[in-house]
Design an enzyme around this catalytic site. Structure first.
Site, PDB file in Angstrom:
ATOM      1  N   HIS B 137       1.241  -0.962   0.203  1.00 32.30           N
ATOM      2  CA  HIS B 137      -0.230   0.269   0.063  1.00 32.30           C
ATOM      3  C   HIS B 137       0.944   1.484  -0.126  1.00 32.30           C
ATOM      4  O   HIS B 137       0.495   2.330   0.600  1.00 32.30           O
ATOM      5  CB  HIS B 137      -1.067   0.168   0.712  1.00 32.30           C
ATOM      6  N   HIS B 189      -4.540  -0.581  -3.811  1.00 34.41           N
ATOM      7  CA  HIS B 189      -5.498   0.138  -2.686  1.00 34.41           C
ATOM      8  C   HIS B 189      -5.289   2.165  -3.449  1.00 34.41           C
ATOM      9  O   HIS B 189      -4.542   2.159  -3.361  1.00 34.41           O
ATOM     10  CB  HIS B 189      -5.600   0.615  -1.550  1.00 34.41           C
ATOM     11  N   HIS B 266     -13.582  -5.123  -3.558  1.00 33.45           N
ATOM     12  CA  HIS B 266     -13.314  -4.556  -2.508  1.00 33.45           C
ATOM     13  C   HIS B 266     -14.260  -2.952  -2.230  1.00 33.45           C
ATOM     14  O   HIS B 266     -13.800  -2.643  -2.818  1.00 33.45           O
ATOM     15  CB  HIS B 266     -12.093  -4.220  -2.188  1.00 33.45           C
ATOM     16  N   GLU B 318     -14.312  -8.331   0.886  1.00 32.28           N
ATOM     17  CA  GLU B 318     -14.440  -6.856   1.455  1.00 32.28           C
ATOM     18  C   GLU B 318     -15.923  -5.903   0.346  1.00 32.28           C
ATOM     19  O   GLU B 318     -15.425  -5.237  -0.062  1.00 32.28           O
ATOM     20  CB  GLU B 318     -14.025  -6.031   2.421  1.00 32.28           C
ATOM     21  N   GLU B 334     -19.036  -2.096   5.466  1.00 33.92           N
ATOM     22  CA  GLU B 334     -17.957  -1.282   6.089  1.00 33.92           C
ATOM     23  C   GLU B 334     -17.801   0.420   5.931  1.00 33.92           C
ATOM     24  O   GLU B 334     -18.336   0.355   4.984  1.00 33.92           O
ATOM     25  CB  GLU B 334     -16.357  -1.807   5.883  1.00 33.92           C
ATOM     26  N   CYS B 336     -15.839   2.625   6.112  1.00 31.13           N
ATOM     27  CA  CYS B 336     -14.911   2.787   5.537  1.00 31.13           C
ATOM     28  C   CYS B 336     -16.166   3.261   4.152  1.00 31.13           C
ATOM     29  O   CYS B 336     -15.857   4.218   3.338  1.00 31.13           O
ATOM     30  CB  CYS B 336     -13.722   2.200   5.645  1.00 31.13           C
ATOM     31  N   CYS B 414      -9.257   1.090  10.344  1.00 36.32           N
ATOM     32  CA  CYS B 414      -8.776   1.643   9.291  1.00 36.32           C
ATOM     33  C   CYS B 414     -10.395   2.802   9.248  1.00 36.32           C
ATOM     34  O   CYS B 414     -10.715   4.311   9.125  1.00 36.32           O
ATOM     35  CB  CYS B 414      -9.753   1.864   8.122  1.00 36.32           C
ATOM     36  N   CYS B 415     -11.351   2.135  10.564  1.00 28.46           N
ATOM     37  CA  CYS B 415     -13.160   2.920  10.236  1.00 28.46           C
ATOM     38  C   CYS B 415     -12.635   4.061  11.371  1.00 28.46           C
ATOM     39  O   CYS B 415     -13.207   5.188  10.790  1.00 28.46           O
ATOM     40  CB  CYS B 415     -14.110   2.305  10.695  1.00 28.46           C
TER      41      CYS B 415
END
Lengths: 644, 644
Positions: B137, B189, B266, B318, B334, B336, B414-415
């Site tokens: 990433h 990503h 995703h 996801e 999710e 996010c 992340c969220c």
């Protein structure tokens, strides 16, 4: 009173002659068994090779090559032999018998001098025998080979395979047991247990029953053998990785079976273990063990069974989950799991003639087992969902184990031979007896000789089931009790003796008639088949607001082929009127069910959400027996549970 | 006409002052940001350490140790800086600003001489930079760091972090691009894309916009870069295994974005990619790209969006699955992903003032995003299912990603920071303008200064939303058009100018009033909030026969805490009458909804199946806003969709 109260009539004494089952029998006889032979020999085009026969040839030193297939590949050969054995009882066939003899010779040549016999270890993991009972299947394979051997011995009187497998079991018994210096192990995949009881019965040698007792009782004791074994292997599993902890729940070894209150783990393992335990309880007169089996039976069938007689709610571990969790589109409901519970039911019936066992047996037979097979006998479902949406199976990964059409033979070919052996041995499930009584557990047309004390009762059952609720028994004379099951689905049940209604004593779902019978007496059992909407216990969240259309023992389903897509949009009235019609498109004699229903109209806008409006069209739905679903092209959806 | 038609008012010019959102703002300000700081520094007890700050210290040579956390751990620091930047705009805080400056200094010391800045590669995979864009990433991390840098620059005028990150991006641009000798890569990503537009806007340097254009356009071209990259790595992935094929669909690189017609893979990656592409389309005046974004928007929101504004139907990857597959208890949704689609909506609104974007934005804000956060600001959902059965989450593996209570901080955090930055920057989503018009996209109480041509329009919005359907705008004078959104959920919509009803021109879900305004003019928008049963398109199999209780933009749910277990047993009438009551147990001002309903009675036998009987009890159900679910103990079930 002994735990075992009655014994099933041997297959050789019961000839199935039935409008429904004879058709399946011929498919098994004429299609599956030859097809499976081709598969075992890698002769089915466009299909993964089985390697099964080849493995034995290599092990016998007659072919160069490497082990192929799953680590339990030998069991496919064993199950084929078992099915052929039953088939030879039904219809002798010299050529086929010769072929089996040749296979048995081959197996004999593949056996190691010390008796060892599992080609996975003979070829691929030499020297690692008896080090991984958790993941590997040597005892499972031995069990299947023993079942094949017993069946073939009973069919032909030839005991070569029985001797071969007894040598292997003897070797296992040398290494495994609770005596000093032995491994206190047991199989990761139960199967040897149930086979050992059969070997004991065939050979009369009690050591096999004792070993079965050891295996059943040792399982799940602390400290846990599988965990110790895993540690001894430096935590290595059979697939090149490592596991920290042995998943003992997955294989029903998380605690001793007598302490288990819920069916857990891999459903087929559960069914095989319980079958072995129940048979052991019967033969060793172990009431405590029988009661433990009853607890597990009740949990599995009253809290974790699909209405089709399917078992296993999740693809993860092909397993049970927990009480009342029965998702219809995610279900695993493996064909073999249903079959294993038919085995279990039969053993429980030997100890307790209670229709709670035979009702489930019948439910499995007409629905969740044979649904695993296409009507051409050449395509098979491994899993039997109660609801499918083809696109979902293909595009949403959680559902990908389910299919809308049966594929051909598959690499892990446990289910097709299991079906073949179940169907060919069906005669073994219909009648049992004790000193005074003949018990009829299933309404399946058949000619039987059943021993009741000194008397050999001759029974000719003519049955119109499952399409009409009538069976007629022509009986031979004598003093005995004749008992027939009163199915749980029957609202009315009438017995007539030579045309005159007779009263019977009803106990645990069986009607008993004790009298002095005259040769040629005709007893008929009548139980009108009504279409019923069946609902699930409200604890089953997945079936809330829905009903299953059933008629007698047959569970029906809707297919989009007949009812258009979006089966979920269909709602039938709680008091819907049903029309039954003979419909032989799929199966001779089959009956389809029709009813008026409402179907939510498709939207003419591209909205995803909007205020609720009642906009339905009236349609006529058509339901077909669940067992026959997925036999036509262009079918994208199927559902057993329909909104009411 | 240019693609971009309007620009959102900068955060510093919009102060949120709202009965609903100010509460969330203070949670973000007073709880999440300090809590997250503790988490970044491994100071939250009973929680996996984050390693995030430590990684930078080690990279700066100021601490001994190894890299810890996920390979994108740096982004947590970046998102914290971004949230703090917005928070400093809302409420300056010298001490906090000093702390950020120190972190920025640390980041500067960790940066390699050539500009490289990703502690995962600096510490753990030295020398392997730029070899695995698919799994790793580094560009994603660069993107988040750039967003933090721009936000902090805009908040404080300090450009140190912006300079730091520009050096890293410059290095990336040296290595990646379609010029000879460069890697024709792009991020696995997406995130750098959307950040690059912000960097371009902040610095005015067009090279960043050009690089964004390259990344967006190169993605998915044949031959596929990710596949080539995988082969160049000898098929090794970042987790020690090997992959045969790059899963390009998972990261939206299966074809060029302009050829994509469906949201796939995703969901967060999708949302970030589309946001970047839409912003790029706006800033580079690329109509074709905007139209591609519109196709993806329409697919995602009209065929794959949950009623809560959640996205992602499966835990596998996801990810999105396919049109109309929206299972409620298996959903991933999710936090996010919802947030990423709020970003996307905002960019689309800049090009096309259409309520199809702002309605979804509002739906996400009030439901599927903030549901990710407990009302204590210290517990978070990663996934936001629309239906849960606690026991199922725990015992049936397919559901284990869903929980009935929010856990504390988690390793893959992340969220929570995403929520923090969304909430603190909410002022940035309310108003936009062009030369002649002010657009009000959201009914959120606020004080704003919006530039309309030469005129700075001063707006004071007082709003009672989402509990009452009324907002009042006090406006400054001048000749301009004032446009407000007419929500899709509103059956009636009335505008009053100084108390007198006025007619407005309605275009694409916005009401436009053009006039010469006098200082202090009060425009009020009234849209009665009625409780509605919302149904899903009949293509959505999972919602058949069910409805969601909604009131204005708020989606409601039932909890077993209020309604007993077996929520599936509850059925409300299609024409049910609802009663709304202020109920502040969970949130100040909140309204709960009550209605009579029927609940299937529990069975008094242990049967699993039986003939259908209508046996209901009348109950009163209580529904609470979905966003607030899971905030009480002893709650075992929740459901948004209720049977009708």
């Amino acid at each position: 009173m002994s735990v075992k109260t009655n014994e099933f009539a041997a297959l050789k004494n019961v000839k199935v002659n039935d409008g429904f089952w004879s058709k399946y029998e011929s498919i098994a006889k004429d299609v599956i068994i030859p097809y499976q032979w081709d598969a075992l020999n890698d002769n089915v085009p466009d299909t993964e090779p089985s390697h099964a026969i080849k493995n034995f040839r290599i092990a016998a030193g007659e072919l160069e090559g490497e082990f192929g297939g799953f680590l339990f590949q030998d069991s496919d050969v064993a199950k084929w032999i078992e099915a052929v054995a039953y088939r030879l009882v039904i219809a002798p066939d010299e050529e086929l018998e010769k072929r089996v003899d040749e296979v048995i010779d081959l197996i004999g040549r593949a056996q190691r001098e010390d008796g060892y016999l599992d080609t996975y270890y003979l070829l691929k993991e030499k020297g690692k025998e008896f080090t991984n009972f958790l993941d590997c299947h040597e005892m499972y394979v031995a069990g299947h080979m023993a079942e094949g051997a017993v069946a073939y011995y009973e069919a032909t009187g030839k005991r070569k395979l029985l001797d071969i497998i007894c040598r292997f079991i003897d070797l296992i018994m040398e290494k495994v047991g609770n005596e000093e210096g032995k491994l206190r192990g047991y199989p990761g995949h139960p199967e040897l247990e149930l086979a050992l009881v059969r070997v004991y019965k065939a050979t009369g040698e009690k050591k096999y029953l004792d070993f079965c007792e050891y295996l059943v009782n040792e399982r799940g004791k602390e400290p846990n053998f599988f965990q110790q074994e895993l540690e001894a292997r430096d935590f290595r599993n059979a697939w090149g990785g490592k596991d920290k902890k042995a998943d003992t729940r997955y294989c029903q070894a998380h605690k001793p079976i007598r302490e288990q209150k819920e069916a857990v783990g891999h459903s087929v393992r559960a069914g095989y273990l319980y079958t072995g335990a129940a048979h052991l309880a019967a033969e060793s007169d172990d009431r405590g063990l029988f009661e433990a089996c009853e607890v597990l039976w009740d949990n599995a069938t009253k809290k974790q069974m699909y209405v089709t007689g399917g078992f296993g709610s999740t693809v993860y571990g092909e397993a049970f989950t927990f009480d009342y969790q029965l998702p219809n589109d995610l279900s695993y409901t493996e064909t073999c799991a249903a079959i294993s519970f038919a085995f279990f039911a039969q053993k429980m019936l030997m100890c307790d003639v209670d229709s709670k066992y035979s009702d489930v047996l019948e439910r499995i037979l007409y629905n969740g087992s044979i649904s695993g097979m296409a009507l051409d006998g050449k395509h098979f479902f491994y899993t039997n969902p109660l609801e499918v949406w083809d696109e979902q199976n293909k595009k949403a990964p959680a559902y990908r184990h389910n299919k809308v059409k049966r594929p051909g033979w598959f690499g892990c070919a446990c289910c097709p031979p299991n079906l073949a052996r179940m169907i060919t041995s069906l005669g073994n499930y219909i009648y049992s007896s004790d000193e005074n009584t003949v018990y009829t557990h299933l309404y399946i047309g058949s000619d039987a000789k059943v021993q009741v004390g000194e008397n050999t009762v001759i029974i000719k059952q003519k049955s119109l089931m499952p399409w009409e609720g009538k069976s007629e028994f022509t009986l031979s004379g004598g003093e005995y009790t004749f008992a027939v099951r009163v199915p749980g689905w029957a609202d009315k049940f009438t017995l007539k003796l030579n045309g005159e209604e007779v009263k019977a004593e009803i106990k645990k779902g069986y009607a008993y008639i004790t009298r002095s019978w005259t040769d040629g007496d005709v007893l008929s059992a009548e139980m009108p088949l009504e279409v019923k909407l069946i609902e699930a216990n409200p604890q089953v969240r997945a079936d809330a607001g829905k009903a299953a259309i059933c008629r007698g023992p047959v569970v029906y389903c809707l297919e989009s082929k007949d009812n258009g897509d979006r089966l979920s949009s269909i709602r039938i009235a709680e008091d819907a009127r049903f029309r039954c019609e003979k419909d032989e498109e799929l199966f001779p004699g089959s009956i389809s069910i029709f009813a008026k229903a409402l179907k939510k109209k498709a939207w003419d806008t591209g909205d995803l959400y909007r205020a609720f409006t009642a906009s339905y069209e009236e349609i006529e739905i058509k339901a077909i027996p669940y067992a026959f679903w997925g036999n036509r092209d262009d079918n994208r959806e199927m559902a057993v549970w329909v909104r009411v």
